[in-house]
Design a protein around this motif. Structure first.
Motif, PDB file in Angstrom:
ATOM      1  N   ARG A 153      12.696  -2.782  -7.734  1.00 10.11           N
ATOM      2  CA  ARG A 153      13.644  -2.375  -8.515  1.00 10.11           C
ATOM      3  C   ARG A 153      15.081  -3.306  -8.439  1.00 10.11           C
ATOM      4  O   ARG A 153      15.095  -3.739  -7.189  1.00 10.11           O
ATOM      5  N   ALA A 157      20.562  -1.962 -11.537  1.00 14.12           N
ATOM      6  CA  ALA A 157      20.245  -1.370 -12.743  1.00 14.12           C
ATOM      7  C   ALA A 157      19.834   0.049 -12.445  1.00 14.12           C
ATOM      8  O   ALA A 157      19.649   1.011 -13.608  1.00 14.12           O
ATOM      9  N   LEU A 158      20.130   0.584 -11.424  1.00 19.81           N
ATOM     10  CA  LEU A 158      19.961   2.176 -10.923  1.00 19.81           C
ATOM     11  C   LEU A 158      21.466   2.639 -10.754  1.00 19.81           C
ATOM     12  O   LEU A 158      22.124   2.116 -10.175  1.00 19.81           O
ATOM     13  N   ASP A 159      21.450   4.033 -11.249  1.00 18.78           N
ATOM     14  CA  ASP A 159      22.808   4.819 -10.880  1.00 18.78           C
ATOM     15  C   ASP A 159      22.384   5.477  -9.506  1.00 18.78           C
ATOM     16  O   ASP A 159      22.297   6.566  -9.451  1.00 18.78           O
ATOM     17  N   CYS A 209      15.791   7.928 -10.387  1.00 15.86           N
ATOM     18  CA  CYS A 209      16.746   7.233 -10.870  1.00 15.86           C
ATOM     19  C   CYS A 209      16.326   6.365 -11.930  1.00 15.86           C
ATOM     20  O   CYS A 209      16.945   6.205 -13.389  1.00 15.86           O
ATOM     21  N   ASP A 212      15.686   8.455 -15.006  1.00 20.98           N
ATOM     22  CA  ASP A 212      17.072   8.822 -15.420  1.00 20.98           C
ATOM     23  C   ASP A 212      17.481   7.518 -16.493  1.00 20.98           C
ATOM     24  O   ASP A 212      18.205   7.848 -17.583  1.00 20.98           O
ATOM     25  N   ALA A 213      17.419   6.405 -15.772  1.00 19.09           N
ATOM     26  CA  ALA A 213      17.933   5.380 -16.395  1.00 19.09           C
ATOM     27  C   ALA A 213      17.225   5.213 -18.055  1.00 19.09           C
ATOM     28  O   ALA A 213      17.828   4.814 -19.104  1.00 19.09           O
ATOM     29  N   ARG A 214      16.084   5.335 -17.785  1.00 18.06           N
ATOM     30  CA  ARG A 214      15.167   5.275 -19.301  1.00 18.06           C
ATOM     31  C   ARG A 214      15.580   6.263 -20.461  1.00 18.06           C
ATOM     32  O   ARG A 214      15.635   5.763 -21.302  1.00 18.06           O
TER      33      ARG A 214
END
Length: 215
Positions: A153, A157-159, A209, A212-214
């Motif tokens: 990843r 791109a991840l929170d 995460c 969640d992002a998707r």
């Protein structure tokens, strides 16, 4: 859980703030910092810092040199909160622990996966702005980006962020203006005194995460 263990868990709302701050120092050896607090002015709650646009009213350091004002002395902690009983309780990161910060939805999903995998989990906070912070061993801030990449990843791109040296978390029962209080999603107990390394928890956190992002 035994009655002895339960008695040593900091209460979320009923315990006086000076007592809670002292417990964090004595029982967890966490350094504590007395931060800002909420004041009612003209019937409106605002931060003691006086900034009407404060981003974290009642839950941030009161001075720029806050890192030097944190204390690991129970005696000093009690005196600070007896002088300012409404002050928020802030815990500097990068000292006895770092914290992995994720959205609340992802945090609860990750927590459920960790429990199913029987992983060691440290204390976890849940904040009024719908964030969760997983306490891990110090040094996580330096290694988490590479751990995320190793899982295929991209960190950006991840929170998911890691709070280390120079940062802090707000501890229960600190209140954010108009939003509620910080609470424990997993309280500090004798059973989780030894914190996990970030490497042990990163896979469930990254998975959660990513989901969640998707969304």
């Amino acid at each position: 859980m035994t009655s002895t263990e339960a008695a040593r868990i900091p209460a979320q709302r009923t315990e006086a703030r000076p007592d809670t701050a002292v417990r964090y120092v004595e029982e967890r050896h966490w350094e504590v910092l007395a931060g800002t607090w909420l004041e009612t002015v003209g019937g409106v709650q605002r931060c003691s810092c006086g900034d009407a646009e404060c981003a974290a009213p009642g839950a941030h350091p009161a001075h720029d040199d806050w890192a030097d004002q944190a204390t690991g002395s129970a005696t000093v902690a009690r005196r600070l909160w007896e002088q300012r009983p409404a002050a928020s309780i802030l815990l500097p990161t990068g000292r006895t622990f770092d914290a992995v910060d994720v959205p609340e939805a992802a945090g609860f999903l990750a927590l459920a996966r960790m429990e199913r995998l029987d992983l060691t989990i440290g204390p976890v906070t849940c904040t009024p702005d719908r964030r969760m912070q997983f306490f891990v061993l110090p040094g996580a801030a330096a290694k988490v980006p590479d751990l995320v990449r190793a899982l295929g990843r991209t960190p950006a791109a991840l929170d998911l962020t890691t709070l280390g040296e120079g940062a802090y978390v707000a501890a229960p029962p600190t209140r954010f203006g108009g939003r509620g209080a910080v609470q424990w999603a997993r309280r500090p107990t004798p059973a989780n005194r030894w914190l996990p390394d970030a490497e042990e928890l990163i896979a469930p956190l990254v998975y959660a995460c990513g989901r969640d992002a998707r969304r």
